[in-house]
Design a protein around this motif. Structure first.
Motif, PDB file in Angstrom:
ATOM      1  N   THR A 197       0.830  -1.209   0.000  1.00  0.00           N
ATOM      2  CA  THR A 197       0.000   0.000   0.000  1.00  0.00           C
ATOM      3  C   THR A 197       0.863   1.257   0.000  1.00  0.00           C
ATOM      4  O   THR A 197       0.569   2.229  -0.710  1.00  0.00           O
ATOM      5  N   LEU A 198       1.947   1.236   0.776  1.00  0.00           N
ATOM      6  CA  LEU A 198       2.838   2.394   0.812  1.00  0.00           C
ATOM      7  C   LEU A 198       3.502   2.622  -0.545  1.00  0.00           C
ATOM      8  O   LEU A 198       3.686   3.772  -0.963  1.00  0.00           O
ATOM      9  N   ARG A 199       3.856   1.553  -1.233  1.00  0.00           N
ATOM     10  CA  ARG A 199       4.448   1.717  -2.574  1.00  0.00           C
ATOM     11  C   ARG A 199       3.448   2.356  -3.522  1.00  0.00           C
ATOM     12  O   ARG A 199       3.802   3.216  -4.339  1.00  0.00           O
ATOM     13  N   MET A 200       2.188   1.947  -3.420  1.00  0.00           N
ATOM     14  CA  MET A 200       1.151   2.550  -4.260  1.00  0.00           C
ATOM     15  C   MET A 200       1.012   4.031  -3.976  1.00  0.00           C
ATOM     16  O   MET A 200       0.924   4.862  -4.900  1.00  0.00           O
ATOM     17  N   LEU A 201       1.008   4.400  -2.691  1.00  0.00           N
ATOM     18  CA  LEU A 201       0.862   5.807  -2.321  1.00  0.00           C
ATOM     19  C   LEU A 201       2.082   6.619  -2.750  1.00  0.00           C
ATOM     20  O   LEU A 201       1.949   7.768  -3.190  1.00  0.00           O
ATOM     21  N   ALA A 202       3.279   6.034  -2.633  1.00  0.00           N
ATOM     22  CA  ALA A 202       4.494   6.736  -3.050  1.00  0.00           C
ATOM     23  C   ALA A 202       4.455   7.036  -4.542  1.00  0.00           C
ATOM     24  O   ALA A 202       4.901   8.110  -4.977  1.00  0.00           O
ATOM     25  N   ARG A 203       3.926   6.110  -5.321  1.00  0.00           N
ATOM     26  CA  ARG A 203       3.825   6.352  -6.769  1.00  0.00           C
ATOM     27  C   ARG A 203       2.866   7.497  -7.075  1.00  0.00           C
ATOM     28  O   ARG A 203       2.962   8.129  -8.131  1.00  0.00           O
ATOM     29  N   LYS A 204       1.960   7.777  -6.156  1.00  0.00           N
ATOM     30  CA  LYS A 204       1.023   8.888  -6.331  1.00  0.00           C
ATOM     31  C   LYS A 204       1.593  10.208  -5.809  1.00  0.00           C
ATOM     32  O   LYS A 204       0.914  11.226  -5.809  1.00  0.00           O
ATOM     33  N   GLY A 205       2.845  10.174  -5.346  1.00  0.00           N
ATOM     34  CA  GLY A 205       3.496  11.400  -4.880  1.00  0.00           C
ATOM     35  C   GLY A 205       3.296  11.719  -3.423  1.00  0.00           C
ATOM     36  O   GLY A 205       3.609  12.834  -2.985  1.00  0.00           O
ATOM     37  N   ILE A 206       2.806  10.762  -2.635  1.00  0.00           N
ATOM     38  CA  ILE A 206       2.568  10.989  -1.211  1.00  0.00           C
ATOM     39  C   ILE A 206       3.832  10.653  -0.423  1.00  0.00           C
ATOM     40  O   ILE A 206       4.483   9.638  -0.665  1.00  0.00           O
ATOM     41  N   ASP A 207       4.177  11.506   0.534  1.00  0.00           N
ATOM     42  CA  ASP A 207       5.365  11.315   1.372  1.00  0.00           C
ATOM     43  C   ASP A 207       5.047  10.266   2.443  1.00  0.00           C
ATOM     44  O   ASP A 207       4.499  10.578   3.501  1.00  0.00           O
TER      45      ASP A 207
END
Length: 205
Positions: A175-185
């Motif tokens: 889930t964190l990898r998905m969010l990181a790809r969306k530009g979330i820190d």
């Protein structure tokens, strides 16, 4: 020509003076809020699919939730009216409930709740807009808030929650990898649970 330069310099000085000395909350990013949208089972979000209780696993530190004690969100309602009951465990073991009434916003995955006490991190007095970023309805639900700030900046907050009190680490990492790809820190996430109720500990993956 000199008049043109004077007007330009004056405008620049005015713009800079409006941002100099302004304090932004931790996690502030440059630019407007990005349009992340919804990802999940089905083409559109089904609010009734997330009915029931969800246990927060990771969240970003914010003024409304000052500790890392166990917290659940219980969703119900009949769209467009929605209800979220936030149940919080205090460090001393006591609990309290905070019901929040809202409405489905312009698109199905958005829920608008009132904001009677605006803060630097949640500045909009017209309401707080929660958006579901991802859910599989059975196990995982990810939502966020993104508020626009002065000076062409924004502040996002993200919550990751599950149907069960514990969730495997590999699911959180994915889930964190998905969010990181969306530009979330993703470095801003804090662990949630009884083990972390009296200390601050970020999620290390």
């Amino acid at each position: 020509m000199w008049g043109y330069y004077f007007v330009t310099l004056f405008a620049l000085a005015t713009m800079l003076s409006s941002t100099w000395g302004q304090e932004y909350p931790e996690g502030t990013q440059d630019g407007p809020c990005p349009d992340i949208g919804f990802r999940g089972r089905g083409r559109t979000f089904n609010f009734q699919g997330i009915w029931g209780t969800w246990h927060e696993q990771l969240r970003m530190n914010n003024s409304f939730q000052p500790n890392q004690c166990p917290t659940t969100n219980t969703f119900s309602g009949s769209p467009p009216d929605v209800l979220n009951v936030l149940t919080v465990t205090n460090p001393d073991g006591s609990t309290y409930e905070l019901p929040r009434e809202g409405v489905i916003a312009d698109v199905p995955h958005q829920r608008l709740f009132t904001n009677p006490t605006p803060t630097p991190g949640f500045p909009d007095p017209s309401g707080i807009l929660f958006e579901t970023i991802y859910t599989d309805y059975r196990n995982l639900h990810v939502s966020w808030i993104c508020s626009s700030l002065e000076g062409n900046k924004h502040i996002p907050y993200v919550w990751i929650e599950s149907r069960t009190e514990r969730v495997p680490k590999f699911r959180l990492r994915k889930t964190l990898r998905m969010l990181a790809r969306k530009g979330i820190d993703v470095s801003r996430f804090w662990k949630i649970g009884s083990r972390f109720c009296t200390r601050n500990e970020k999620f290390q993956g």
